[in-house]
Write a protein that holds these residues in place. Structure first.
Motif, PDB file in Angstrom:
ATOM      1  N   HIS A 239       0.847  -1.195   0.000  1.00  0.00           N
ATOM      2  CA  HIS A 239       0.000   0.000   0.000  1.00  0.00           C
ATOM      3  C   HIS A 239       0.884   1.246   0.000  1.00  0.00           C
ATOM      4  O   HIS A 239       1.949   1.250   0.609  1.00  0.00           O
ATOM      5  N   VAL A 240       0.389   2.279  -0.650  1.00  0.00           N
ATOM      6  CA  VAL A 240       1.033   3.588  -0.626  1.00  0.00           C
ATOM      7  C   VAL A 240       0.047   4.590  -0.035  1.00  0.00           C
ATOM      8  O   VAL A 240      -1.111   4.669  -0.465  1.00  0.00           O
ATOM      9  N   LEU A 241       0.510   5.351   0.960  1.00  0.00           N
ATOM     10  CA  LEU A 241      -0.312   6.391   1.575  1.00  0.00           C
ATOM     11  C   LEU A 241       0.273   7.748   1.193  1.00  0.00           C
ATOM     12  O   LEU A 241       1.434   8.039   1.503  1.00  0.00           O
ATOM     13  N   ILE A 242      -0.518   8.559   0.532  1.00  0.00           N
ATOM     14  CA  ILE A 242      -0.070   9.882   0.104  1.00  0.00           C
ATOM     15  C   ILE A 242      -0.521  10.895   1.150  1.00  0.00           C
ATOM     16  O   ILE A 242      -1.698  11.261   1.226  1.00  0.00           O
ATOM     17  N   CYS A 243       0.429  11.331   1.962  1.00  0.00           N
ATOM     18  CA  CYS A 243       0.157  12.281   3.048  1.00  0.00           C
ATOM     19  C   CYS A 243       0.990  13.544   2.843  1.00  0.00           C
ATOM     20  O   CYS A 243       1.528  14.120   3.791  1.00  0.00           O
ATOM     21  N   SER A 244       1.102  13.973   1.598  1.00  0.00           N
ATOM     22  CA  SER A 244       2.033  15.034   1.204  1.00  0.00           C
ATOM     23  C   SER A 244       1.355  16.385   1.042  1.00  0.00           C
ATOM     24  O   SER A 244       1.817  17.217   0.267  1.00  0.00           O
ATOM     25  N   HIS A 245       0.247  16.601   1.774  1.00  0.00           N
ATOM     26  CA  HIS A 245      -0.496  17.860   1.671  1.00  0.00           C
ATOM     27  C   HIS A 245      -1.265  17.858   0.350  1.00  0.00           C
ATOM     28  O   HIS A 245      -2.399  17.405   0.314  1.00  0.00           O
ATOM     29  N   PHE A 246      -0.682  18.365  -0.742  1.00  0.00           N
ATOM     30  CA  PHE A 246      -1.326  18.220  -2.046  1.00  0.00           C
ATOM     31  C   PHE A 246      -0.906  16.867  -2.621  1.00  0.00           C
ATOM     32  O   PHE A 246       0.280  16.532  -2.598  1.00  0.00           O
ATOM     33  N   PRO A 247      -1.851  16.075  -3.126  1.00  0.00           N
ATOM     34  CA  PRO A 247      -1.476  14.759  -3.670  1.00  0.00           C
ATOM     35  C   PRO A 247      -0.482  14.901  -4.818  1.00  0.00           C
ATOM     36  O   PRO A 247      -0.797  15.487  -5.851  1.00  0.00           O
ATOM     37  N   PHE A 248       0.743  14.390  -4.614  1.00  0.00           N
ATOM     38  CA  PHE A 248       1.749  14.505  -5.666  1.00  0.00           C
ATOM     39  C   PHE A 248       1.413  13.605  -6.842  1.00  0.00           C
ATOM     40  O   PHE A 248       1.911  13.808  -7.960  1.00  0.00           O
ATOM     41  N   TYR A 249       0.549  12.611  -6.608  1.00  0.00           N
ATOM     42  CA  TYR A 249       0.189  11.640  -7.651  1.00  0.00           C
ATOM     43  C   TYR A 249      -1.289  11.821  -7.966  1.00  0.00           C
ATOM     44  O   TYR A 249      -2.154  11.503  -7.158  1.00  0.00           O
ATOM     45  N   ASP A 250      -1.549  12.377  -9.140  1.00  0.00           N
ATOM     46  CA  ASP A 250      -2.927  12.657  -9.558  1.00  0.00           C
ATOM     47  C   ASP A 250      -3.033  12.313 -11.037  1.00  0.00           C
ATOM     48  O   ASP A 250      -3.166  13.173 -11.890  1.00  0.00           O
ATOM     49  N   LYS A 251      -2.958  11.022 -11.313  1.00  0.00           N
ATOM     50  CA  LYS A 251      -2.767  10.522 -12.670  1.00  0.00           C
ATOM     51  C   LYS A 251      -3.811  11.025 -13.649  1.00  0.00           C
ATOM     52  O   LYS A 251      -3.522  11.333 -14.797  1.00  0.00           O
ATOM     53  N   HIS A 252      -5.053  11.140 -13.207  1.00  0.00           N
ATOM     54  CA  HIS A 252      -6.122  11.549 -14.106  1.00  0.00           C
ATOM     55  C   HIS A 252      -6.663  12.938 -13.778  1.00  0.00           C
ATOM     56  O   HIS A 252      -7.758  13.299 -14.208  1.00  0.00           O
ATOM     57  N   GLY A 253      -5.916  13.713 -13.015  1.00  0.00           N
ATOM     58  CA  GLY A 253      -6.336  15.074 -12.722  1.00  0.00           C
ATOM     59  C   GLY A 253      -7.618  15.165 -11.920  1.00  0.00           C
ATOM     60  O   GLY A 253      -8.410  16.095 -12.094  1.00  0.00           O
ATOM     61  N   LEU A 254      -7.820  14.209 -11.011  1.00  0.00           N
ATOM     62  CA  LEU A 254      -9.075  14.169 -10.263  1.00  0.00           C
ATOM     63  C   LEU A 254      -9.087  15.133  -9.082  1.00  0.00           C
ATOM     64  O   LEU A 254     -10.149  15.511  -8.603  1.00  0.00           O
ATOM     65  N   TYR A 255      -7.907  15.540  -8.618  1.00  0.00           N
ATOM     66  CA  TYR A 255      -7.867  16.287  -7.361  1.00  0.00           C
ATOM     67  C   TYR A 255      -7.519  17.760  -7.514  1.00  0.00           C
ATOM     68  O   TYR A 255      -8.030  18.587  -6.760  1.00  0.00           O
ATOM     69  N   PHE A 256      -6.670  18.123  -8.477  1.00  0.00           N
ATOM     70  CA  PHE A 256      -6.327  19.537  -8.556  1.00  0.00           C
ATOM     71  C   PHE A 256      -7.546  20.371  -8.928  1.00  0.00           C
ATOM     72  O   PHE A 256      -7.615  21.559  -8.615  1.00  0.00           O
ATOM     73  N   ALA A 257      -8.549  19.743  -9.582  1.00  0.00           N
ATOM     74  CA  ALA A 257      -9.778  20.459  -9.921  1.00  0.00           C
ATOM     75  C   ALA A 257     -10.798  20.438  -8.780  1.00  0.00           C
ATOM     76  O   ALA A 257     -11.826  21.119  -8.850  1.00  0.00           O
ATOM     77  N   ARG A 258     -10.518  19.653  -7.722  1.00  0.00           N
ATOM     78  CA  ARG A 258     -11.453  19.547  -6.596  1.00  0.00           C
ATOM     79  C   ARG A 258     -10.878  20.137  -5.311  1.00  0.00           C
ATOM     80  O   ARG A 258     -11.441  19.966  -4.242  1.00  0.00           O
ATOM     81  N   LEU A 259      -9.750  20.810  -5.441  1.00  0.00           N
ATOM     82  CA  LEU A 259      -9.105  21.439  -4.295  1.00  0.00           C
ATOM     83  C   LEU A 259      -8.683  22.846  -4.673  1.00  0.00           C
ATOM     84  O   LEU A 259      -8.326  23.103  -5.832  1.00  0.00           O
ATOM     85  N   HIS A 260      -8.698  23.752  -3.725  1.00  0.00           N
ATOM     86  CA  HIS A 260      -8.023  25.034  -3.943  1.00  0.00           C
ATOM     87  C   HIS A 260      -7.189  25.354  -2.716  1.00  0.00           C
ATOM     88  O   HIS A 260      -7.475  24.907  -1.609  1.00  0.00           O
ATOM     89  N   ALA A 261      -6.123  26.115  -2.944  1.00  0.00           N
ATOM     90  CA  ALA A 261      -5.162  26.425  -1.886  1.00  0.00           C
ATOM     91  C   ALA A 261      -5.408  27.819  -1.333  1.00  0.00           C
ATOM     92  O   ALA A 261      -5.677  28.755  -2.086  1.00  0.00           O
ATOM     93  N   GLU A 262      -5.314  27.934  -0.022  1.00  0.00           N
ATOM     94  CA  GLU A 262      -5.454  29.220   0.650  1.00  0.00           C
ATOM     95  C   GLU A 262      -4.269  29.444   1.584  1.00  0.00           C
ATOM     96  O   GLU A 262      -3.754  28.507   2.180  1.00  0.00           O
TER      97      GLU A 262
END
Length: 519
Positions: A239-262
């Motif tokens: 198993h791999v756990l991504i606990c890097s704040h912003f997911p460094f692995y987003d193969k299909h672009g599912l998360y950068f469009a569902r998150l915004h940074a403040e």
């Protein structure tokens, strides 16, 4: 009840020249080696903040072979730049959760975060950790009469959910307010002293921890997912756990469009004024967050925070610190301001973090992100959900935090607004007219300049050395903006941040800004 009296003198109190975190100055985290060879483990964890370390602690104590990889130094990111409130009072959230998610989910959210506080306290007791833990009531207060209605709705939500507390006309802290909502029995602590004390326990249980080890991607072709570091080393895991704040692995672009940074800002203010206890947050803008802490010399500090805005989209960022400084001078007896720092937080579409499988068809790759400035308890929740998933145990809150959830309201509305904002900044950066040149940048200054007719970023250090970078973010091509308060280049689209010489400070970008040689 409104209180309008002003306390303290208004003589200038200088801000530190550079960001300076109280938590980092008053703690020591044991150094760890750089990964030097390929590994095979049960679980690989990416990210050495509170979420990654708590996940490693839970799993290693359960007999799981764990390797944790941190790109920089342990606890150097968001965990070191929080206000460290251990509370389930996450702003005015419960009325909103009831409306958008239902009463059952809102109740679960409160229970999860309450259990998280109890878990932290249990670890402190078990390991005899000295970390300034103290129980405190928390208050959300109205700075204007108009905000009182919001407080009353939140108090009604408390009553529905059985949350101890409710509406009150007054509160212990003498700042202007028009009522407040109190939540009883919350807590505050020193986050780095707490988490650092868990590192030896991980190592003693057989866990491995590596610093200065950047993970670039995950290979999924083999029998198990494999991390590939920037040096080409491989870490294979079940198993791999991504606990890097912003997911460094987003193969299909599912998360950068569902998150915004403040970004938000904090001052550490030294005072000898008596403090009545409690933790405070304003309901309205500009946000004001207040709690106490013990200074390094044993005196009293007030941590005064607020002034949040989307990353890369604020005014001159030093102005936010100045606004907090003015507030401190207006309402408290300020002796000195020895600390200032800022934090970056990720916000989801529906106010609840994403914790669980990256996608349904990738059950061995899990993530935790989107804590929205409330990571002290939600990191505990995330570590429990991730550990239970690895150990194939049921978790009562897994569905609530699942990244696969979808709520038409507010997900669709917020996604439209968020992506329209990204498009606006993508276009604006490309057509901006830049009139200054690198020669206009003084020592200790930075800004956007024109080099050979093209947009560039310039910073001149205190010794006069000039650094020039291409301001185009290496994530998706938006133009970064200069952050005067932190001396960094910040992307207004997805929150990537780079040092003045272009090195990556925050994802989702993985590659540095291109450096420019001035002819």
């Amino acid at each position: 009840m409104e209180k309008t009296e002003t306390l303290g003198a208004k003589e200038p109190r200088e801000l530190p020249n550079l960001p300076h975190s109280y938590w980092k100055e008053t703690s020591t985290t044991p150094a760890q080696p750089v990964l030097g060879n390929n590994l095979t483990v049960d679980v690989a964890i990416v990210g050495g903040g509170i979420t990654g370390i708590l996940s490693a602690y839970r799993l290693s104590k359960a007999g799981v072979k764990v390797a944790l990889l941190e790109a920089d130094m342990l606890l150097g990111g968001t965990t070191a730049h929080t206000t460290a409130k251990l509370t389930a009072q996450h702003d005015l959230i419960y009325d909103k959760l009831i409306r958008n998610h239902g009463e059952t989910s809102a109740k679960q959210y409160y229970e999860a975060n309450t259990e998280a506080i109890a878990y932290v306290k249990a670890l402190i007791d078990e390991h005899n950790i000295e970390c300034g833990y103290s129980e405190q009531d928390t208050y959300i207060y109205a700075q204007s009469v108009d905000s009182r209605k919001q407080l009353e709705k939140e108090a009604e939500a408390y009553a529905k959910l059985g949350i101890p507390g409710g509406y009150t006309d007054s509160m212990p802290l003498n700042v202007p307010h028009h009522g407040a909502v109190v939540m009883k029995g919350q807590a505050q602590f020193h986050p780095l002293q707490f988490v650092s004390a868990l590192v030896p326990a991980i190592l003693e249980a057989g866990g491995l921890i590596f610093e200065q080890t950047t993970v670039q991607t995950i290979e999924e072709d083999g029998p198990r997912p494999t991390l590939i570091t920037e040096r080409g080393l491989r870490v294979m895991a079940e198993h791999v756990l991504i606990c890097s704040h912003f997911p460094f692995y987003d193969k299909h672009g599912l998360y950068f469009a569902r998150l915004h940074a403040e970004r938000s800002y904090v001052l550490g203010v030294r005072t000898d004024e008596p403090y009545p206890g409690g933790m405070y947050l304003s309901a309205d803008e500009p946000k004001r967050s207040i709690r106490s802490a013990e200074s390094a010399d044993g005196g009293k500090l007030l941590l005064i925070g607020g002034e949040g805005h989307k990353t890369g989209q604020g005014v001159c960022t030093i102005d936010y610190y100045e606004s907090l400084r003015t507030y401190a001078l207006d309402h408290f007896q300020v002796e000195d301001i020895p600390y200032r720092w800022s934090a970056q937080d990720l916000v989801t579409l529906d106010d609840i973090p994403y914790v669980g499988k990256v996608t349904e068809d990738r059950p061995r790759i899990l993530l935790a992100t989107g804590f929205a400035k409330w990571g002290m308890t939600n990191s505990v929740n995330a570590s429990a959900i991730l550990a239970d998933a690895v150990l194939d145990r049921d978790n009562a809150y897994a569905d609530l935090f699942s990244p696969q959830r979808f709520h038409a309201v507010p997900d669709i509305k917020n996604a439209i607004v968020q992506n329209a904002d990204v498009f606006k900044h993508l276009v604006a950066g490309k057509i901006e007219l830049v009139r200054q040149s690198a020669d206009d940048i003084g020592n200790g200054e930075g800004g956007v300049v024109t080099i050979a007719g093209k947009r560039a970023g310039a910073y001149r250090d205190d010794n006069g050395k000039l650094f020039l970078v291409d301001t185009t973010c290496t994530h998706m091509g938006c133009e970064t903006e200069w952050n005067e308060g932190e001396r960094s280049w910040d992307c207004p689209c997805h929150g990537s941040r780079f040092s003045y010489d272009g090195e990556v400070l925050e994802g989702p970008a993985k590659k540095p800004l291109q450096r420019i040689m001035k002819s």
